[in-house]
Scaffold this motif. Structure first.
Motif: not given
Ligand SMILES: [Zn+2]
Ligand SMILES: [Zn+2]
Lengths: 276, 180
Positions: B35-40, A66-71
């Motif tokens: 998937e939310n790691l960039d919000r941490y 999967t990917v992050s929201c940012e990606t």
């Protein structure tokens, strides 16, 4: 009436000794305290369940699935352009199946393609044809309300959002995506049915709609500009204008050069509006 | 990752009480984390942040299990996974029965109480970690925990009393007492 002293002592963080002192004088709390102690010590005596090696492997494999929201932001642009790599598409689809905000952004992007396509939408050509012969006689407001001007306003608005350096997707997410997707789709419908009549409402919606349409300056910003040219400035837009190809990272972040280019194009785009 | 993964798995297990479901829930949680790691932003202890993003997943699972009524018939296997096996057989049997009762009582209390008991008593999270994860002041965490323990204890007592002295728990308890 039941005694709440034990609870009060516990919540206030009193020492064990204080609770013990009260329990010694209060039968009710002594009984409750003994029950609580048993429950707590039973829980404490249990061991944490052990995970399986298979689960461990599956968890370690997640970044590949999967990917992050940012990606996802970047991949969505390439998806809509049809230039996404198969393995990236699988990861993106996996993300969209769980992330309501990104799924909503994706759906809106897809639906916006019809409005933003270089080919003029069906309602625009008759409007343009009708507007052309008596253009000189039309009042300022009627011209301002004509179909192509609305489109020009919408693109100008989207450009301004982009030039301000906002990430439209982030703006949309913060605004709360649930109602927004609905209203942007409605905006498209409204635009197609009665574009000349509802400029005020439409303009506001168009700004939001086009904000969703992820106009990144590096990728979609330029696409929006060239589409705007196609829609507004070509009487019979048959030729597909050169759409900028997106980089592998799908819409790079804004660079000063990009801003200058887009700003220059915006000047050209907005100048005729001012002349109306 | 290993220590942390184990920790998350334990929480998932206590919410589901079934291996396959706990596996699935753990994967859902870790997908969400990734998937939310960039919000941490590091402003939270990691475990509190993880709980706050995965809370809905846990509660959803918990509700599903509750609807299926399967908490009330906590399986042998589900309980055995939680027992330390170094006790003698009689003590083990008693602990097993008590643990089974603990989890069926847990299924009968309101979910906000069950949740806090799972986090504190079964997983040993600190009050401030729970408070940050659930967005509650520490005082509320503590009073909720107190109520959770009291509610569970009350239900265990009621169950205990409804069994006659010849009930399974009583006979196991007597056997254990005789051995000790
Ligand atoms: Zn008392
Ligand atoms: Zn997302």
């Amino acid at each position: 009436m039941s005694c709440r002293e034990l609870e009060r002592l516990f919540v206030s963080g009193a020492a064990e000794a204080d609770s013990a002192r009260h329990r010694a004088t209060c039968d009710e709390c002594e009984r409750l305290g003994a029950e609580l102690d048993r429950t707590v010590s039973l829980s404490a005596a249990l061991r944490p369940p052990a995970w399986s090696p298979a689960l461990r492997r599956a968890l370690l494999d997640i970044p590949r699935s999967t990917v992050s929201c940012e990606t996802a932001d970047g991949l969505l642009a390439t998806l809509v352009e049809g230039e996404i790599a198969p393995e990236d598409e699988a990861r993106l689809r996996s993300h969209l199946s769980r992330c309501g905000a990104c799924a909503e952004a994706a759906a809106t992007l897809q639906s916006m393609r019809s409005l933003a396509a270089p080919e003029a939408p069906p309602w625009l050509a008759p409007r343009l044809a009708a507007a052309r012969p008596d253009r000189k006689k039309r009042s300022f407001w009627r011209s301002a309300f004509s179909g192509r001007m609305v489109v020009a306003y919408a693109y100008a608005a989207a450009l301004i959002v982009m030039l301000l350096g906002l990430n439209p997707t982030a703006v949309v997410r913060r605004a709360g995506f649930a109602g927004l997707g609905e209203s942007t789709r409605n905006a498209v419908t409204v635009a197609e049915s009665s574009i000349g009549d509802r400029l005020g409402a439409l303009q506001e919606k168009a700004i939001r709609t086009l904000a969703v349409w992820r106009g990144r300056i590096g990728g979609y910003g330029r696409a929006a500009v060239s589409n705007a040219f196609a829609l507004v400035w070509r009487p019979e837009p048959k030729k597909t204008p050169n759409r900028p190809r997106l980089g592998k990272d799908g819409g790079a972040a804004a660079t000063p050069v990009d801003v200058d280019v887009a700003a220059g194009q915006r000047e050209e785009l907005s100048a005729p509006i001012l002349r109306v | 990752m290993d220590r942390f993964g184990q920790r998350v798995y334990a929480i998932a297990y206590h919410f589901t009480l079934k291996r396959e479901d706990a596996d699935e829930l753990s994967q859902e949680i870790f997908l969400k984390i990734f998937e939310n790691l960039d919000r941490y932003d590091g402003g939270f202890p990691l475990v509190a942040w993880v709980l706050s993003v995965s809370r809905n997943l846990c509660i959803d699972r918990y509700r599903r299990r509750k609807r299926e009524n399967s908490f009330r018939f906590v399986s042998d296997e589900a309980v055995t996974a939680l027992l330390k096996s170094d006790d003698d057989p009689a003590t083990l049997a008693l602990t097993k029965e008590r643990t089974r009762m603990l989890f069926s009582a847990l299924a009968e209390v309101p979910e906000d109480l069950a949740e806090i008991l799972i986090l504190r008593d079964l997983n040993g999270l600190a009050y401030d970690e729970i408070g940050q994860a659930l967005e509650l002041p520490e005082g509320t965490v503590k009073s909720r925990l107190f109520r959770a323990r009291a509610e569970v204890a009350k239900r265990i007592r009621a169950r205990h009393e409804s069994h006659s002295l010849g009930g399974p728990l009583a006979s196991i308890a007597m056997a254990a007492a005789g051995l000790v």
